[in-house]
Design an enzyme around this catalytic site. Structure first.
Site, short mmCIF file in Angstrom:
data_model
loop_
_atom_site.label_atom_id
_atom_site.label_comp_id
_atom_site.label_asym_id
_atom_site.label_seq_id
_atom_site.Cartn_x
_atom_site.Cartn_y
_atom_site.Cartn_z
N GLY A 19 1.05 -1.08 -0.03
CA GLY A 19 0.12 0.03 0.00
C GLY A 19 0.79 1.07 0.03
O GLY A 19 0.62 1.78 0.30
N THR A 20 1.39 1.73 -0.77
CA THR A 20 2.13 2.38 -1.44
C THR A 20 3.18 3.05 -2.87
O THR A 20 2.71 1.56 -3.26
CB THR A 20 3.54 2.67 0.17
#
Lengths: 216, 220
Positions: free
Chosen positions: B19-20
């Site tokens: 998630g990035t």
């Protein structure tokens, strides 16, 4: 060395004399008095730390006032090697505080930590007390702070203080001239004057290190 | 679940740090670094204003991806060590030293069987020139021309691969960095909620303002 009455009670720092004195710690205070003079002054406008640089032969002068954190500085008088260790320790404690709380350290807390560290060396076996007096000054959330940490681990909040060779005379000048509302410039001048007065030989401006931490 | 191949190494693309997207690239006189602001927990957006771009000192920055707790702790620990270095010596450590310090911390932990679950970029400008250090959980450190980490990194790598070249100007580098990141924001579900971006050049670190970023993205 003490007379027959206290004979033997000054051989280790953890041993009380019959009068209840810690004689090794008293000797450590003597070595502070042999150090070159350091002065600290605080007012409602901030804190000023100053000290005399003693340069021998062709040695490069070391700093007399040391940065501990953004707005915290310290100066010491006494055994240079011991002072260096305490300065490193103070920097480490300041960074540990930042890591723990995401804030710059308070000066009271930092001084107490260094006091605790000095105190260990008056109670543990096989060690000698630190031969330095330390002035820790700066600004934090509480305003201007100036603390004196002595070789026994005592931590005292001070308005102004002088430690090292000539401290008695220096303190009497500070007592006479001190006011709560001194400006940073006035404190710088006072600190320099005190040092110039107690050093009998000519002192050049470059031999005095001054650091001011204004309260914004 | 960490997939290991036959050599016991992690393949970052089989199981990327979640998630990035972070992007960093070198140009002639500095580096550009950009990160998104979404923190995800599975399909849930855990935060819309996560800070993934951190200043380590006046000329060095770090991006974080992976386990947030590990990453934040590592940023704090690295900062503390860099501050101590500067206080004790009176001059600051280089970007190269910052990167390698963090790599040694990661390596030591990796060899203690409990690695920090992070992928980080350490970027900045020092006397040896601009650097984009890519660090993984094993403590490996590589000085790259450009790098990207996180779940959206493959999309950003595509853009960087196509358009990065030696000798970019600062303006060109900023545009390319934002373009690479905005591609991931468009196509990766775990990346989004706006971006943080900065430039490191000889004058130090300059954060791009919200308006600046908006304007550049509109012009793309």
């Amino acid at each position: 060395m003490l007379g027959p009455q206290s004979m033997g009670y000054d051989r280790t720092s953890i041993m009380y004399s019959p009068e209840g004195r810690l004689i090794q710690v008293e000797y450590a205070r003597e070595s502070v008095r042999r150090g070159s003079i350091a002065v600290g002054i605080k007012s409602k406008n901030g804190v000023v730390l100053a000290g005399l640089l003693r340069v021998v032969d062709l040695n490069e002068p070391d700093a007399k006032v040391h940065k501990i954190d953004e707005k915290v500085y310290a100066t010491f008088a006494g055994v240079a090697a011991d002072g260096r260790v305490l300065i490193s320790r103070a920097r480490l404690e300041a960074q540990i505080f930042r890591m723990t709380y995401d804030l710059p350290t308070d000066i009271k807390g930092l001084s107490t930590k260094i006091g605790d560290y000095c105190q260990l060396y008056t109670q543990q076996g096989g060690v000698r007390p630190f031969g330095v007096g330390l002035l820790i000054g700066g600004v934090d959330d509480t305003g201007s702070s100036l603390y004196y940490v002595d070789p026994g681990g005592g931590v005292i909040s001070v308005k102004a203080k002088a430690i090292g060779e000539g401290d008695t005379e220096a303190i009497s000048i500070l007592k006479e001239k001190y006011k709560e509302d001194l400006t940073i410039e006035e404190m710088e001048e006072l600190a320099k004057d005190v040092i110039k007065k107690i050093v009998k030989d000519e002192v050049e401006e470059k031999d005095i290190m001054v650091v001011s931490i204004p309260l914004e | 679940m960490n997939m290991m191949n036959n050599y016991g190494q992690q393949n970052p693309f089989e199981n990327p740090m979640k998630g990035t997207t972070t992007v960093a690239l070198r140009f002639k006189d500095g580096v550009v670094v950009a990160t998104d602001r979404r923190a995800s927990a599975g399909t849930f957006v855990a935060s819309k204003r996560a800070k993934k771009l951190h200043q380590l000192n006046d000329y060095t920055v770090a991006t974080i991806a992976g386990l947030v707790a590990d990453a934040q702790y590592l940023v704090n620990l690295t900062k503390a060590n860099l501050n101590l270095y500067e206080l004790n010596r009176g001059y600051p450590p280089t970007t190269k030293m910052a990167g390698n310090l963090l790599a040694s911390i990661l390596y030591e932990q990796f060899r203690s069987y409990m690695p920090f679950y992070v992928a980080m970029l350490v970027c900045g400008l020092d006397k040896y020139g601009p650097h984009v250090y890519n660090l993984d959980a094993s403590g490996a450190i590589i000085d790259e021309d450009y790098a990207s980490t996180g779940s959206g990194s493959l999309f950003s790598y595509g853009v960087l691969e196509a358009f990065w070249k030696e000798g970019l100007t600062e303006d060109e580098a900023i545009k390319l960095g934002l373009r690479a990141l905005s591609t991931s924001i468009s196509r990766d579900t775990a990346t989004g909620n706006g971006m943080d971006a900065l430039v490191v050049n000889k004058d130090g670190i300059r954060w791009l303002t919200e308006e600046e970023i908006k304007k550049i993205l509109e012009e793309l």
